[in-house]
Design a protein around this motif. Sequence first.
Motif, PDB file in Angstrom:
ATOM      1  N   TRP A  53      -4.233   1.809  -4.642  1.00 47.34           N
ATOM      2  CA  TRP A  53      -3.685   1.384  -3.350  1.00 47.34           C
ATOM      3  C   TRP A  53      -4.140  -0.025  -2.975  1.00 47.34           C
ATOM      4  O   TRP A  53      -3.362  -0.808  -2.428  1.00 47.34           O
ATOM      5  CB  TRP A  53      -4.042   2.390  -2.255  1.00 47.34           C
ATOM      6  CG  TRP A  53      -3.269   3.658  -2.420  1.00 47.34           C
ATOM      7  CD1 TRP A  53      -3.754   4.879  -2.769  1.00 47.34           C
ATOM      8  CD2 TRP A  53      -1.847   3.827  -2.289  1.00 47.34           C
ATOM      9  NE1 TRP A  53      -2.730   5.794  -2.858  1.00 47.34           N
ATOM     10  CE2 TRP A  53      -1.560   5.185  -2.572  1.00 47.34           C
ATOM     11  CE3 TRP A  53      -0.806   2.977  -1.966  1.00 47.34           C
ATOM     12  CZ2 TRP A  53      -0.267   5.693  -2.526  1.00 47.34           C
ATOM     13  CZ3 TRP A  53       0.497   3.484  -1.928  1.00 47.34           C
ATOM     14  CH2 TRP A  53       0.746   4.828  -2.207  1.00 47.34           C
ATOM     15  N   ARG A  54      -5.378  -0.356  -3.292  1.00 48.08           N
ATOM     16  CA  ARG A  54      -5.884  -1.695  -3.003  1.00 48.08           C
ATOM     17  C   ARG A  54      -5.078  -2.749  -3.777  1.00 48.08           C
ATOM     18  O   ARG A  54      -4.641  -3.745  -3.219  1.00 48.08           O
ATOM     19  CB  ARG A  54      -7.376  -1.764  -3.348  1.00 48.08           C
ATOM     20  CG  ARG A  54      -8.101  -2.945  -2.793  1.00 48.08           C
ATOM     21  CD  ARG A  54      -9.624  -2.882  -2.909  1.00 48.08           C
ATOM     22  NE  ARG A  54     -10.174  -2.149  -4.039  1.00 48.08           N
ATOM     23  CZ  ARG A  54     -10.786  -0.955  -3.946  1.00 48.08           C
ATOM     24  NH1 ARG A  54     -10.918  -0.359  -2.779  1.00 48.08           N
ATOM     25  NH2 ARG A  54     -11.267  -0.364  -5.015  1.00 48.08           N
ATOM     26  N   LYS A  55      -4.862  -2.515  -5.061  1.00 48.53           N
ATOM     27  CA  LYS A  55      -4.114  -3.479  -5.875  1.00 48.53           C
ATOM     28  C   LYS A  55      -2.662  -3.549  -5.417  1.00 48.53           C
ATOM     29  O   LYS A  55      -2.091  -4.636  -5.311  1.00 48.53           O
ATOM     30  CB  LYS A  55      -4.181  -3.101  -7.355  1.00 48.53           C
ATOM     31  CG  LYS A  55      -3.352  -4.015  -8.241  1.00 48.53           C
ATOM     32  CD  LYS A  55      -4.152  -4.666  -9.277  1.00 48.53           C
ATOM     33  CE  LYS A  55      -3.352  -5.662 -10.090  1.00 48.53           C
ATOM     34  NZ  LYS A  55      -3.913  -5.879 -11.397  1.00 48.53           N
ATOM     35  N   LEU A  56      -2.056  -2.401  -5.147  1.00 50.90           N
ATOM     36  CA  LEU A  56      -0.666  -2.402  -4.708  1.00 50.90           C
ATOM     37  C   LEU A  56      -0.497  -3.186  -3.414  1.00 50.90           C
ATOM     38  O   LEU A  56       0.391  -4.032  -3.309  1.00 50.90           O
ATOM     39  CB  LEU A  56      -0.160  -0.970  -4.520  1.00 50.90           C
ATOM     40  CG  LEU A  56       1.315  -0.918  -4.111  1.00 50.90           C
ATOM     41  CD1 LEU A  56       2.210  -1.161  -5.309  1.00 50.90           C
ATOM     42  CD2 LEU A  56       1.647   0.386  -3.438  1.00 50.90           C
ATOM     43  N   MET A  57      -1.343  -2.911  -2.438  1.00 55.44           N
ATOM     44  CA  MET A  57      -1.208  -3.590  -1.141  1.00 55.44           C
ATOM     45  C   MET A  57      -1.465  -5.098  -1.258  1.00 55.44           C
ATOM     46  O   MET A  57      -0.847  -5.894  -0.567  1.00 55.44           O
ATOM     47  CB  MET A  57      -2.152  -2.970  -0.107  1.00 55.44           C
ATOM     48  CG  MET A  57      -1.793  -1.551   0.247  1.00 55.44           C
ATOM     49  SD  MET A  57      -0.059  -1.403   0.743  1.00 55.44           S
ATOM     50  CE  MET A  57       0.071   0.329   0.991  1.00 55.44           C
ATOM     51  N   LYS A  58      -2.333  -5.469  -2.148  1.00 52.25           N
ATOM     52  CA  LYS A  58      -2.663  -6.891  -2.315  1.00 52.25           C
ATOM     53  C   LYS A  58      -1.569  -7.644  -3.077  1.00 52.25           C
ATOM     54  O   LYS A  58      -1.281  -8.796  -2.768  1.00 52.25           O
ATOM     55  CB  LYS A  58      -3.998  -7.028  -3.047  1.00 52.25           C
ATOM     56  CG  LYS A  58      -4.472  -8.459  -3.168  1.00 52.25           C
ATOM     57  CD  LYS A  58      -5.865  -8.524  -3.763  1.00 52.25           C
ATOM     58  CE  LYS A  58      -6.346  -9.961  -3.839  1.00 52.25           C
ATOM     59  NZ  LYS A  58      -7.680 -10.062  -4.403  1.00 52.25           N
ATOM     60  N   TYR A  59      -0.951  -6.995  -4.072  1.00 47.97           N
ATOM     61  CA  TYR A  59      -0.049  -7.712  -4.970  1.00 47.97           C
ATOM     62  C   TYR A  59       1.403  -7.243  -4.943  1.00 47.97           C
ATOM     63  O   TYR A  59       2.216  -7.744  -5.722  1.00 47.97           O
ATOM     64  CB  TYR A  59      -0.561  -7.610  -6.411  1.00 47.97           C
ATOM     65  CG  TYR A  59      -1.833  -8.375  -6.634  1.00 47.97           C
ATOM     66  CD1 TYR A  59      -1.820  -9.762  -6.729  1.00 47.97           C
ATOM     67  CD2 TYR A  59      -3.053  -7.717  -6.751  1.00 47.97           C
ATOM     68  CE1 TYR A  59      -2.987 -10.470  -6.942  1.00 47.97           C
ATOM     69  CE2 TYR A  59      -4.226  -8.422  -6.960  1.00 47.97           C
ATOM     70  CZ  TYR A  59      -4.189  -9.793  -7.056  1.00 47.97           C
ATOM     71  OH  TYR A  59      -5.349 -10.495  -7.256  1.00 47.97           O
ATOM     72  N   ALA A  60       1.762  -6.313  -4.094  1.00 44.51           N
ATOM     73  CA  ALA A  60       3.124  -5.751  -4.121  1.00 44.51           C
ATOM     74  C   ALA A  60       4.190  -6.834  -4.023  1.00 44.51           C
ATOM     75  O   ALA A  60       5.136  -6.848  -4.810  1.00 44.51           O
ATOM     76  CB  ALA A  60       3.299  -4.729  -3.002  1.00 44.51           C
TER      77      ALA A  60
END
Length: 133
Positions: free
Chosen positions: A27-34
Amino acid sequence: MNKTEILKITGEQLIKFSSVFKDAKFWRKLMKYAKKAGIKLSFYAVTLYYTMLDEDTPNTSKLVIMGALGYFILPIDLIPDIAPGIGFTDDLAALTSAFFTLAMHIKPEHKENALVVLQKIFGSELTLEQLEF
């Protein structure tokens, strides 16, 4: 290289990438790089995530999903995510492969749950029809 050797290497890589998978990291990566990664990659990733959570999804399929999502999470992969314009193409390939390989386990509600998440990121006007093009 014969089929047995290919399966062995593939299985080892799958286990390696699936061991990296953690909910919070995903979730951290998705929210940062979506937005940088794009709508399609984000849709595949979140849909696969919800497919993995479904108790009807076979464990072997869950392992494939965890491998693909683990690859997405890894900051250092075949093409570094920070590479302008191409950084997420290898992640998209891994997620697309998993998405279509496991299509028989992806339910409409998995896609609908993904849509809700993506509407929060990309805007409420986003529709499922736009994501499934």
